[in-house]
Scaffold this motif. Structure first.
Motif, PDB file in Angstrom:
ATOM      1  N   SER A 229       0.829  -1.204   0.000  1.00 42.52           N
ATOM      2  CA  SER A 229       0.000   0.000   0.000  1.00 42.52           C
ATOM      3  C   SER A 229       0.863   1.253   0.000  1.00 42.52           C
ATOM      4  CB  SER A 229      -0.921   0.000   1.228  1.00 42.52           C
ATOM      5  OG  SER A 229      -1.777  -1.115   1.216  1.00 42.52           O
ATOM      6  N   GLY A 230       0.628   2.123  -0.985  1.00 44.29           N
ATOM      7  CA  GLY A 230       1.364   3.376  -1.089  1.00 44.29           C
ATOM      8  C   GLY A 230       2.610   3.323  -1.941  1.00 44.29           C
ATOM      9  N   SER A 231       3.053   2.131  -2.360  1.00 42.97           N
ATOM     10  CA  SER A 231       4.303   2.040  -3.130  1.00 42.97           C
ATOM     11  C   SER A 231       4.083   2.401  -4.598  1.00 42.97           C
ATOM     12  CB  SER A 231       4.902   0.637  -3.016  1.00 42.97           C
ATOM     13  OG  SER A 231       4.027  -0.337  -3.578  1.00 42.97           O
ATOM     14  N   TRP A 232       5.128   2.973  -5.223  1.00 41.69           N
ATOM     15  CA  TRP A 232       5.126   3.339  -6.635  1.00 41.69           C
ATOM     16  C   TRP A 232       6.126   2.458  -7.374  1.00 41.69           C
ATOM     17  CZ3 TRP A 232       2.352   7.193  -9.260  1.00 41.69           C
ATOM     18  CH2 TRP A 232       1.555   8.013  -8.448  1.00 41.69           C
ATOM     19  N   HIS A 233       5.793   2.104  -8.618  1.00 36.46           N
ATOM     20  CA  HIS A 233       6.660   1.241  -9.407  1.00 36.46           C
ATOM     21  C   HIS A 233       6.678   1.743 -10.850  1.00 36.46           C
ATOM     22  CE1 HIS A 233       6.691  -1.665  -6.068  1.00 36.46           C
ATOM     23  NE2 HIS A 233       5.463  -1.210  -5.881  1.00 36.46           N
TER      24      HIS A 233
END
Length: 582
Positions: A229-233
């Protein structure tokens, strides 16, 4: 199809459970029942399998469906076994996951294409009324605002699938009469909510697309680890959903999966299914181009998407744990919609993917419209000069590009966008050249792995020249002798254009008429070809660059792009993604 990750017995048990409703409690089984009307082709395929079991003659449509079934049901007699299971289920009464128009049909009666076409209009209207269908006019949504409404997101989560038509303001008449060239790049995704499974998620994306000019693409991304949750890739470079020409529309399938139970054999099977989707997307796009009414196109698209998706979804349910699927979206991009998307800041829009307990993500796509441009516009220093028409040769060395025309040449500074050596006789500016090469050139290119050396071609001859020392390294030699693998090809007599393969220290592309070849100058062998330019460079389809390219040159600092010139026009072409750059 690739090696099947399930056995024939496992696949039959899953079908039997689907037909009896035993799998309705699973996410995949629930979606199958909820999308009953979309399972029209699935029902027709099982009906056809039942006819195979009874050795009955198949209609053309049934034969096509049986051929597709055979890609998943790979064991001998397996198609017939599915047919028997279907016959037994329908003998007990209605089957919750299949349309009654199919299950009530006697096995003795075949199901033909005409029957399918009769049912599609009503099905299209039904699908368009569902909460997981939307039509979006991009011009009416402010940049940065989501394209998906809350109601539509709820509908997608319920049905496990979304269908969207993306449109924009009408194109002007001039644009309608030519092909558009677009690239849709997977830029990044943001995990809003991770799945309810323990630990962080591992996510990958399945992609397929096809346009009405028969440009097709299908692939799966790598797995992205530690998705929480909240991570960017950010997607890897060259991650394109689609790149190529579009006349009126292109269709795409985007799927997001959890990798928890997805083995290598399933990944291979998924890629095969996506390839099938890209074929169907291209066919659907071409079919829609033949219709006049936008309303008719929307309904037909909705129906076609649903029936094909129902069949392919069943395939995936038979060969894997489909509960790993987060969400599938099918999107029809009209050309007007693509053009409008390309005008957004960074060409970017966001797309929602959520699957209840499977997690929730936002995908960021970036759209660019490729352009065939006037040389005088893209190379402003050439404006009002004879070299704004490319009928000659071109080669890049360092920060400079040399343009040749007749007995003259110029040197162009790519950094300052100016001519820093004015029109000069080749004989004067290239003193080491002799004979036919000072009269005119047919083609030229960098020597792979050596920025100071260039190949120059004229007729059946070539030479190698050192730009820095201004001397001939290889004297005038027949192409057939110096490039022996070309001896029995059309390229032995002349070359129209040549360019070093971006990122390669050995290979060059050679163009002649409507063909090209990739040649390894180290091993003196043909790496690939000769092929038609239109086939090997699909992003050029529908342009003037599929035949008689005048010149080509390297793009300074790029290990992916080349410039192609013809007459007064040029394109910058991405060789990895196979599309024309904006």
């Amino acid at each position: 199809m690739s090696k099947n990750p399930t056995t024939a017995q496992e696949r039959l048990e899953r079908l039997t459970a689907d037909l009896s409703g035993a799998r309705v409690s699973s996410r995949a089984g629930g979606r199958l029942r909820l999308n009953r009307s979309s399972n029209l082709l699935l029902g027709a395929a099982l009906h056809a399998a039942a006819r195979v079991d009874r050795n009955l003659a198949l209609t053309d449509l049934e034969q096509q469906l049986v051929d597709v079934l055979g890609k998943v049901l790979t064991e001998e007699g397996e198609v017939a076994a599915f047919g028997r299971a279907y016959t037994q289920a329908t003998a007990r009464g209605a089957v919750d996951i299949l349309p009654e128009s199919i299950t009530s049909r006697p096995v003795e009666d075949g199901y033909a294409l005409a029957d399918l076409l009769t049912e599609l209009p009503a099905l299209g209207q039904e699908v368009m009324a569902q909460p997981n269908f939307s039509i979006v006019d991009v011009s009416r949504i402010a940049p940065g605002e989501p394209l998906d409404s809350e109601e539509f997101k709820a509908g997608m989560a319920e049905y496990g699938r979304g269908i969207t038509i993306v449109d924009g303001p009408p194109l002007d008449r001039a644009a309608e009469e030519t092909l558009g060239h677009f690239a849709l790049r997977m830029h990044s995704f943001h995990c809003l909510v991770e799945s309810h499974e323990s630990g962080t998620d591992e996510i990958y994306w399945g992609l397929a697309a096809g346009s009405d000019t028969s440009v097709k693409k299908s692939w799966t991304t790598r797995e992205y680890h530690e998705v929480s949750s909240g991570s960017w890739h950010t997607f890897d470079p060259g991650s394109y959903l689609f790149a190529g020409s579009v006349r009126e529309s292109m269709a795409a399938e985007i799927e997001v999966w959890e990798a928890d139970h997805s083995g290598s054999s399933f990944m291979a099977s998924l890629r095969d299914v996506l390839s099938e989707v890209s074929e169907r997307a291209a066919e659907a796009s071409k079919t829609l181009s033949d219709m006049d009414s936008e309303a008719e196109k929307a309904a037909q698209f909705a129906a076609l998407v649903y029936v094909v998706a129902g069949l392919l979804d069943a395939f995936l349910g038979w060969i894997t744990n489909e509960d790993d699927l987060v969400l599938k979206r099918t999107i029809r991009f009209t050309r007007a919609g693509l053009a409008e998307m390309s005008r957004r800041p960074n060409g970017e829009d966001s797309w929602w993917f959520g699957g209840g307990d499977g997690g929730e993500h936002t995908l960021y796509l970036r759209c660019g419209e490729g352009a065939v441009r006037a040389i005088a516009d893209g190379w402003p220093g050439l404006k009002n000069s004879a070299f704004a028409d490319s009928r000659g040769a071109a080669v890049t060395s360092g920060q400079h590009t040399y343009f040749f025309k007749g007995t003259d040449y110029i040197r162009y500074d790519n950094t300052r966008e100016v001519i820093d050596v004015p029109p000069t006789k080749i004989a004067a500016g290239w003193p080491g050249l002799q004979g036919i090469f000072i009269a005119s050139l047919g083609a030229s290119c960098q020597v792979p792995g050596d920025t100071s050396n260039v190949y120059l071609f004229r007729g059946e001859y070539y030479t190698r020249y050192n730009v820095r020392s201004e001397e001939t390294v290889v004297p005038s030699t027949k192409i057939a002798d110096g490039w022996p693998a070309l001896r029995h090809t059309p390229f032995a007599s002349s070359v129209n254009a040549a360019v070093k393969v971006p990122g390669s220290d050995t290979d060059v592309y050679l163009f002649k008429d409507d063909e090209y070849v990739r040649y390894n100058t180290s091993s003196e062998s043909i790496s690939s070809g000769p092929y038609k330019i239109a086939a090997g460079w699909p992003g050029l389809q529908g342009t003037e660059f599929t035949y008689n390219i005048d010149a080509a040159s390297e793009v300074p600092g790029s290990d992916e792009d080349v410039y192609l010139f013809k007459g007064g026009h040029y394109v910058r072409y991405a060789t990895r993604g196979d599309f024309i750059r904006p």
